[in-house]
Each structure stands twice: as structure tokens, then as C-alpha cells.
Design a protein around this motif. Structure first.
Motif, PDB file in Angstrom:
ATOM      1  N   ALA A  30       0.829  -1.207   0.000  1.00  0.00           N
ATOM      2  CA  ALA A  30       0.000   0.000   0.000  1.00  0.00           C
ATOM      3  C   ALA A  30       0.863   1.256   0.000  1.00  0.00           C
ATOM      4  O   ALA A  30       0.543   2.245  -0.673  1.00  0.00           O
ATOM      5  N   ARG A  31       1.945   1.220   0.759  1.00  0.00           N
ATOM      6  CA  ARG A  31       2.835   2.386   0.776  1.00  0.00           C
ATOM      7  C   ARG A  31       3.490   2.587  -0.595  1.00  0.00           C
ATOM      8  O   ARG A  31       3.653   3.719  -1.053  1.00  0.00           O
ATOM      9  N   ALA A  32       3.853   1.473  -1.248  1.00  0.00           N
ATOM     10  CA  ALA A  32       4.433   1.584  -2.588  1.00  0.00           C
ATOM     11  C   ALA A  32       3.419   2.170  -3.558  1.00  0.00           C
ATOM     12  O   ALA A  32       3.756   3.005  -4.402  1.00  0.00           O
ATOM     13  N   ALA A  33       2.149   1.720  -3.453  1.00  0.00           N
ATOM     14  CA  ALA A  33       1.107   2.259  -4.333  1.00  0.00           C
ATOM     15  C   ALA A  33       0.885   3.733  -4.079  1.00  0.00           C
ATOM     16  O   ALA A  33       0.720   4.533  -5.016  1.00  0.00           O
ATOM     17  N   ALA A  34       0.872   4.131  -2.791  1.00  0.00           N
ATOM     18  CA  ALA A  34       0.685   5.547  -2.449  1.00  0.00           C
ATOM     19  C   ALA A  34       1.853   6.383  -2.947  1.00  0.00           C
ATOM     20  O   ALA A  34       1.683   7.523  -3.412  1.00  0.00           O
ATOM     21  N   ASN A  94      -0.353  15.024  -2.678  1.00  0.00           N
ATOM     22  CA  ASN A  94      -1.284  16.135  -2.460  1.00  0.00           C
ATOM     23  C   ASN A  94      -1.124  16.585  -1.001  1.00  0.00           C
ATOM     24  O   ASN A  94      -1.344  15.800  -0.072  1.00  0.00           O
ATOM     25  N   PRO A  95      -0.755  17.828  -0.773  1.00  0.00           N
ATOM     26  CA  PRO A  95      -0.515  18.280   0.615  1.00  0.00           C
ATOM     27  C   PRO A  95      -1.768  18.291   1.479  1.00  0.00           C
ATOM     28  O   PRO A  95      -1.661  18.405   2.708  1.00  0.00           O
ATOM     29  N   GLN A  96      -2.942  18.147   0.886  1.00  0.00           N
ATOM     30  CA  GLN A  96      -4.179  18.239   1.665  1.00  0.00           C
ATOM     31  C   GLN A  96      -4.479  16.957   2.443  1.00  0.00           C
ATOM     32  O   GLN A  96      -5.309  16.973   3.361  1.00  0.00           O
ATOM     33  N   PHE A  97      -3.846  15.825   2.076  1.00  0.00           N
ATOM     34  CA  PHE A  97      -4.102  14.592   2.826  1.00  0.00           C
ATOM     35  C   PHE A  97      -2.923  13.636   2.677  1.00  0.00           C
ATOM     36  O   PHE A  97      -2.084  13.797   1.781  1.00  0.00           O
ATOM     37  N   ASP A  98      -2.872  12.685   3.575  1.00  0.00           N
ATOM     38  CA  ASP A  98      -1.853  11.641   3.528  1.00  0.00           C
ATOM     39  C   ASP A  98      -2.323  10.546   2.567  1.00  0.00           C
ATOM     40  O   ASP A  98      -3.349   9.901   2.810  1.00  0.00           O
ATOM     41  N   THR A  99      -1.585  10.358   1.512  1.00  0.00           N
ATOM     42  CA  THR A  99      -2.014   9.431   0.464  1.00  0.00           C
ATOM     43  C   THR A  99      -2.161   8.008   0.993  1.00  0.00           C
ATOM     44  O   THR A  99      -3.143   7.319   0.678  1.00  0.00           O
ATOM     45  N   TYR A 100      -1.231   7.556   1.781  1.00  0.00           N
ATOM     46  CA  TYR A 100      -1.295   6.190   2.311  1.00  0.00           C
ATOM     47  C   TYR A 100      -2.515   6.017   3.194  1.00  0.00           C
ATOM     48  O   TYR A 100      -3.262   5.028   3.066  1.00  0.00           O
ATOM     49  N   GLU A 101      -2.745   6.955   4.113  1.00  0.00           N
ATOM     50  CA  GLU A 101      -3.896   6.862   5.007  1.00  0.00           C
ATOM     51  C   GLU A 101      -5.198   6.881   4.215  1.00  0.00           C
ATOM     52  O   GLU A 101      -6.129   6.115   4.500  1.00  0.00           O
ATOM     53  N   ALA A 102      -5.264   7.735   3.193  1.00  0.00           N
ATOM     54  CA  ALA A 102      -6.478   7.814   2.376  1.00  0.00           C
ATOM     55  C   ALA A 102      -6.700   6.511   1.614  1.00  0.00           C
ATOM     56  O   ALA A 102      -7.826   6.020   1.497  1.00  0.00           O
ATOM     57  N   LEU A 103      -5.605   5.948   1.111  1.00  0.00           N
ATOM     58  CA  LEU A 103      -5.708   4.733   0.307  1.00  0.00           C
ATOM     59  C   LEU A 103      -6.285   3.574   1.108  1.00  0.00           C
ATOM     60  O   LEU A 103      -7.050   2.773   0.584  1.00  0.00           O
ATOM     61  N   THR A 104      -5.937   3.501   2.361  1.00  0.00           N
ATOM     62  CA  THR A 104      -6.407   2.380   3.184  1.00  0.00           C
ATOM     63  C   THR A 104      -7.787   2.624   3.771  1.00  0.00           C
ATOM     64  O   THR A 104      -8.347   1.725   4.410  1.00  0.00           O
ATOM     65  N   VAL A 113      -1.591  16.217  -9.246  1.00  0.00           N
ATOM     66  CA  VAL A 113      -1.507  15.730  -7.873  1.00  0.00           C
ATOM     67  C   VAL A 113      -2.676  14.781  -7.640  1.00  0.00           C
ATOM     68  O   VAL A 113      -3.730  14.886  -8.269  1.00  0.00           O
ATOM     69  N   VAL A 114      -2.486  13.846  -6.736  1.00  0.00           N
ATOM     70  CA  VAL A 114      -3.511  12.845  -6.489  1.00  0.00           C
ATOM     71  C   VAL A 114      -4.730  13.495  -5.848  1.00  0.00           C
ATOM     72  O   VAL A 114      -4.609  14.392  -5.014  1.00  0.00           O
ATOM     73  N   LYS A 115      -5.906  13.054  -6.267  1.00  0.00           N
ATOM     74  CA  LYS A 115      -7.169  13.554  -5.721  1.00  0.00           C
ATOM     75  C   LYS A 115      -8.001  12.378  -5.218  1.00  0.00           C
ATOM     76  O   LYS A 115      -8.030  11.321  -5.834  1.00  0.00           O
ATOM     77  N   ARG A 116      -8.662  12.633  -4.092  1.00  0.00           N
ATOM     78  CA  ARG A 116      -9.590  11.627  -3.566  1.00  0.00           C
ATOM     79  C   ARG A 116     -10.957  11.917  -4.161  1.00  0.00           C
ATOM     80  O   ARG A 116     -11.512  13.005  -3.975  1.00  0.00           O
ATOM     81  N   CYS A 117     -11.496  10.931  -4.903  1.00  0.00           N
ATOM     82  CA  CYS A 117     -12.683  11.194  -5.714  1.00  0.00           C
ATOM     83  C   CYS A 117     -13.771  10.149  -5.476  1.00  0.00           C
ATOM     84  O   CYS A 117     -13.511   9.014  -5.090  1.00  0.00           O
ATOM     85  N   ASN A 118     -14.987  10.594  -5.788  1.00  0.00           N
ATOM     86  CA  ASN A 118     -16.123   9.692  -5.935  1.00  0.00           C
ATOM     87  C   ASN A 118     -16.302   9.406  -7.423  1.00  0.00           C
ATOM     88  O   ASN A 118     -16.392  10.342  -8.232  1.00  0.00           O
ATOM     89  N   ILE A 119     -16.354   8.117  -7.775  1.00  0.00           N
ATOM     90  CA  ILE A 119     -16.491   7.737  -9.178  1.00  0.00           C
ATOM     91  C   ILE A 119     -17.953   7.863  -9.610  1.00  0.00           C
ATOM     92  O   ILE A 119     -18.873   7.501  -8.878  1.00  0.00           O
ATOM     93  N   LEU A 120     -18.166   8.372 -10.832  1.00  0.00           N
ATOM     94  CA  LEU A 120     -19.520   8.494 -11.373  1.00  0.00           C
ATOM     95  C   LEU A 120     -20.135   7.098 -11.551  1.00  0.00           C
ATOM     96  O   LEU A 120     -19.415   6.125 -11.759  1.00  0.00           O
ATOM     97  N   PRO A 121     -21.458   6.985 -11.497  1.00  0.00           N
ATOM     98  CA  PRO A 121     -22.107   5.706 -11.801  1.00  0.00           C
ATOM     99  C   PRO A 121     -22.182   5.490 -13.314  1.00  0.00           C
ATOM    100  O   PRO A 121     -22.151   6.459 -14.087  1.00  0.00           O
ATOM    101  N   PRO A 122     -22.283   4.267 -13.748  1.00  0.00           N
ATOM    102  CA  PRO A 122     -22.436   4.011 -15.192  1.00  0.00           C
ATOM    103  C   PRO A 122     -23.837   4.360 -15.662  1.00  0.00           C
ATOM    104  O   PRO A 122     -24.785   4.396 -14.882  1.00  0.00           O
TER     105      PRO A 122
END
Length: 547
Positions: free
Chosen positions: A338-342, A348-358, A378-387
Motif C-alpha cells: 500500500a505504501r508503494a502504491a501511495a 497532495n498536501p491536503q491529505f496523507d495518500t497512504y492513510e487515504a488509500l487504506t 496531484v492525487v485527488k480523492r474522488c467519488n467515481i460516477l455511476p455508469p
């Protein structure tokens, strides 16, 4: 959704997250643990590319992508997500998408076939699970077939070619090196096993023409090609090799496209880890080369897998558009992954990527895409649209209607079997057998002719000998007849001469006797002397001449 000439995939708070079509051929990745929403993200991207006029290929491993051919109806969860994200105001609506179904077994779609030659020895050797030596021999078999213009279309062509090489190992060994019959036998057994596993179905003609996938419908939407892999995934090696073949086929078939406003086509490969598991170094190098260069052909490739670690670093570094769903991080190994993926994202300075990922929920993802200049955002934490299309599978009757209603149905449904290596080699065998039969018949005819000639000669010699014997017999008879005639003639002459001589001797003797008798005894003496003289004369003559 396709909006403002961009592919809208999610929202980060109120910010819309897009993929720019001109950057879509820089490839991408959808990763995340099971049940985190990868399939939904895949559908959203596929629908958006279709709306953009880009043809799409999907590998449907679980059968839940088939619903793209129908619009969604009465899905409470989807309705809630639409309301929460305010999508109705953005023009969101449910709709079906132009879809063509394929299946290499021909059971749940149009038969998707390729030929043995198009698969090539490298990928085919992987399917057959050959060792290095056997793979080298398979390459030689392909080369011999190419040089002798023997098409390898289906598995029976390959079996015939292996048999042909095995029967002529001495001849080919002098040119290509040692070709052990044990290795050829092992390759043959692997081919037979492949046929049992279904190889007879997907090796043959008509082979897939990639050009048939590079099309849109009458509304300009890219047609979505869905390969049903529910059965195929049961043979992971077969599945992965077939996916690799399609990637290679695209690379080798398509011309250079340069920089385009959007891709010519986008490929989504689900269960991407299977592409690389147990792959030899030579194959991994080829995959990496294709991924690097295929974007210049206008093709985007998106890998779907559970963990980015499943993808080799050389390929992972080529993926510009990354969508990362939640990863479990319970064990030290999972935490390290997970840390490697993050760490692969631009921070993104607004959040910790590893913590968000888990801590991502279902339908959430960390997204980083290439901006208009090709720089990762920069990485963004998003909600994916529905199909916009139906979630989940479809009924068999609906699928059958889609398959038979396809414009490609008449082209691909029926397998054809034109003349290739199998037929040519079979004809050679038949011709050789016919030549051998003809030669045997000619040899028998020559033998029979010689036998008859010998019999005639013997008869002629026999007749000649008989004639010679007859001639000698006749000559002998003539000789004996002549000798007999001569003897008889001599006897006659001798008798005549004897008689004449006897008569003369008698006369002379009589005359002498008469004279002597007369002088001694007068007339009586003369008579007696004459008779005695005649007898003495004849006796003396017979004694002297043996008359």
C-alpha cells in the motif's frame, strides 16, 4: 460521461476530474482490492470513450459487463449516487451502448479466432508451456513452414508440421541443428492437450481483423467489443496469452498515428496480473516494448488489477492515468504494498495518500491523470460516477439477439478451412504413396516383362536346341543312309566284279585244265582237267581278293 470534450470520471468535492482524450493513449491503470468498485470505474471509462467516438475492447471476466448493451432501470443505489453527486443537472441519463459480444469458444458471442501463424512461436510456446529448448524447436518449425510456404492456420496444421519435421529430422537437422525427436514428441503432446482444452475452437479462420473493431455506430459512438472470458479465465495461461496476442496484433497491424486528439481505440485488460505471472524475460521485454510504442499507433491500454505490484515496474512507469481504489493493509506485506502504491502518486498536501488509500470506501478512488501538457496531476480523492448502462449481466436471450444482430455475424460465425499445411502435407503423403505405388507397379511390370522375355528366350533356346538336334538327327540319318547306300553299292560292285573275275578265273582255269587234262588223259582228261582248272581258278581268285 463525455463532457466539454473531456472524459469525466469522478468528483473530488465539487471539482470534476477528467481524462483528456489526447492523453488517453498514454495508458492507465485501475487498481484496488476485490469489491472496491473497479468494475464500475471500468464501465464509466468505457462508456465515456464510446461517447467520445473511440472504440473500446473489454475483457469480461465475471460476466457483469454485458449489461452495457442495455440502459439501467430502477437501481436504487445508482439513483442515490446520482442525487448525491448532482448528476441530473449535468445531463446524466441512462442509455444503452453499441456492443458486440465475442467468445473464443463461440458460446456467448461471435467466435474470436486467430491463426497459429499470427499467434507466433513466442506466445504459442507460452500457451503450450514449453521449456527453452522446446520453444527454440517450435521457432524452427515456424521457420521451416514459412520457407516452404506451408500456412499454419489451425492446430491440425501445427500437428502435421511437427510430424513432417519429425519424419525428416536428418534433412532439417543438417540445416538447423539437432532436432531431438523427444522434444518434438513433447511439443506434439502439448498441442494435443491444447486441442482438448479448446484450441480447435479459437485457432482457425476467419481470424479476427482488428479493423473490424475500429468503428463507430451511426450516431458516432465507439462500438464496445466485449470478450466473454468467464470460461476462458478458467485457463489463466490461455487467457493471458490471448490478451497479449491482441496487444501485439494491434501494435503490428496499425500504422503510426502521431499525436491525435483522441485514441483510435482503448483496450481494457482485466486480471492484468495474469499477463505477467510466470512470463519469461523475453516475453516481458516484448510486452514492455509494445506498451511503450503502441501509443504512437493511437491505442490506449488500461490494466485492471488488485495491486499495482502485479504490474512490472517497466510497464507501470508507462501508465499516466491512474485510478487507485482501496487496498487492504493488515499484514506487513500488504502495508508495504500500500505504501508503494501511495508513493507512485504525485503527493497532495491536503491529505496523507497512504492513510487515504487504506480508508477509501466503495466507489471512491485516488486519481491522478495527465494534464493537457502531459504532466501528472496531484492525487485527488474522488467519488467515481455511476455508469449509464445496466449494472450486472444480461439474459441469454438478450445476448443471443445481440450476437445474431451484429453486422459481423455472417463474417465470423462460420469457421472456414482453406488449404494449409495439413492439406498440403497430406497431399504430399498421398502423392508419395501414389508414386511409390506407381513405382512398385512399374517394377512389377518390368519384372513380369523380364520374366516373360526370359520365358520366351528359354522357349526359343529350347526350340533352337530341338531344331539343332533334329538337324543333327536328320544329318545322321542322311549320313547313315549314304553309308548304307555306299556299302550296298560297294557290295554290288564287289559282287559284280567278283562274279566277272570268278567267271574269268574259271574260264582261264578251265582252259588251262583242258590243256593239261587233254595232254594227260585225252578227252576225258580234258573234261576233268577243265572242271578242276575252273574250280582252282575261282578258288585262287577268292583267296587273293576275298571275294
Amino acid at each position: 460521461m463525455y463532457q466539454e470534450q473531456k472524459i469525466w470520471i469522478g468528483k473530488s468535492d465539487d471539482e470534476k476530474i477528467y481524462i483528456y482524450p489526447k492523453m488517453a493513449n498514454r495508458h492507465g491503470m485501475i487498481a484496488g482490492a476485490t469489491g472496491t468498485g473497479k468494475t464500475i470505474t471500468l464501465k464509466v471509462l468505457a462508456e465515456s470513450f464510446s461517447d467520445c467516438g473511440v472504440p473500446v475492447f473489454l475483457a469480461d471476466v465475471k460476466g457483469d459487463l454485458a449489461g452495457m448493451c442495455r440502459e439501467e432501470l430502477d437501481n436504487e443505489n445508482v439513483e442515490k449516487r446520482i442525487d448525491a453527486m448532482g448528476l441530473m443537472e449535468e445531463g446524466f441519463c441512462f442509455r444503452p451502448y453499441p456492443t458486440t459480444f465475442w467468445d473464443i469458444y463461440g458460446e456467448k458471442g461471435l467466435p474470436l479466432r486467430t491463426t497459429i501463424s499470427e499467434m507466433g512461436p513466442l506466445l504459442l510456446g507460452r500457451i503450450l508451456e514449453l521449456n527453452e529448448t522446446q520453444s527454440d524447436i517450435l521457432t524452427i518449425i515456424f521457420k521451416i513452414a514459412d520457407e516452404e510456404q506451408l500456412l499454419l492456420l489451425d492446430t491440425k496444421d501445427l500437428r502435421s508440421m511437427i510430424q513432417h519435421v519429425s519424419e525428416n529430422t536428418k534433412e532439417y537437422g543438417e540445416k538447423y541443428g539437432n532436432l531431438p525427436k523427444q522434444s518434438l514428441g513433447a511439443i506434439m503432446r502439448s498441442v494435443v492437450a491444447l486441442e482438448v482444452a479448446g484450441g480447435e475452437d479459437f485457432f482457425g479462420e476467419p481470424a479476427l481483423s482488428i479493423a473490424d473493431w475500429m468503428c463507430t455506430d451511426c450516431d458516432g459512438k465507439g462500438i464496445i467489443q466485449i470478450l466473454d472470458c468467464q470460461k476462458l479465465i478458467g485457463s489463466p495461461l490461455m487467457y493471458s496469452t490471448f490478451m497479449l496476442w491482441m496487444m501485439s496484433e494491434l501494435f503490428e497491424t496499425l500504422p503510426e498515428a502521431g499525436d491525435r486528439g483522441k485514441p483510435k481505440m482503448v483496450f481494457f485488460f482485466d486480471e492484468a496480473h495474469l499477463l505477467f505471472d510466470s512470463a519469461p524475460k523475453s516475453l516481458l521485454m516484448k510486452i514492455e516494448q509494445v506498451v511503450k510504442l503502441i501509443r504512437s499507433k493511437g491505442v490506449g491500454i488500461y490494466f485492471i488489477t488488485q495491486n499495482p505490484r502485479d504490474i512490472p515496474d517497466g510497464i507501470l512507469g508507462q501508465l499516466g492515468n491512474k485510478i487507485q481504489h482501496a487496498l487492504h493493509a493488515y499484514t506487513p506485506a500488504e502495508q508495504k504494498g500500500a505504501r508503494a502504491a501511495a508513493g507512485a502518486f504525485r503527493e497532495n498536501p491536503q491529505f496523507d495518500t497512504y492513510e487515504a488509500l487504506t480508508r477509501l470506501g466503495i466507489g471512491e478512488a485516488l486519481i491522478s491523470v495527465l494534464d493537457e501538457e502531459g504532466v501528472p496531476t496531484v492525487v485527488k480523492r474522488c467519488n467515481i460516477l455511476p455508469p449509464q448502462s445496466q449494472m450486472g449481466p444480461i439474459e441469454d436471450v438478450v445476448r443471443e439477439g445481440q450476437v445474431k444482430g451484429s453486422l459481423l455475424y455472417s463474417k465470423y460465425f462460420q469457421m472456414i478451412d482453406r488449404e494449409s499445411a495439413y492439406e498440403i502435407l497430406e497431399k504430399r503423403v498421398l502423392d508419395r504413396e501414389e508414386d511409390e505405388k506407381r513405382a512398385a507397379e512399374e517394377a512389377e511390370a518390368v519384372k513380369q516383362r523380364r520374366k516373360e522375355e526370359a520365358a520366351i528366350q528359354r522357349q526359343q533356346e529350347k526350340e533352337k536346341a530341338a531344331a539343332e538336334r533334329q538337324r543333327l538327327k536328320e544329318e545322321e540319318a542322311v549320313r547313315k543312309a549314304r553309308e548304307k547306300e555306299t556299302t550296298a553299292q560297294n557290295k554290288r560292285i564287289k559282287r559284280t566284279v567278283g562274279q566277272a573275275a570268278s567267271s574269268a578265273a574259271g574260264t582261264i582255269g578251265r582252259e588251262v585244265g583242258n590243256s593239261v587234262g587233254k595232254s594227260l588223259g585225252g578227252s576225258f582228261g580234258k573234261k576233268v582237267g577243265g572242271n578242276v582248272g575252273a574250280s582252282l581258278g575261282r578258288g585262287i581268285l577268292r583267296t587273293l581278293f576275298k571275294l
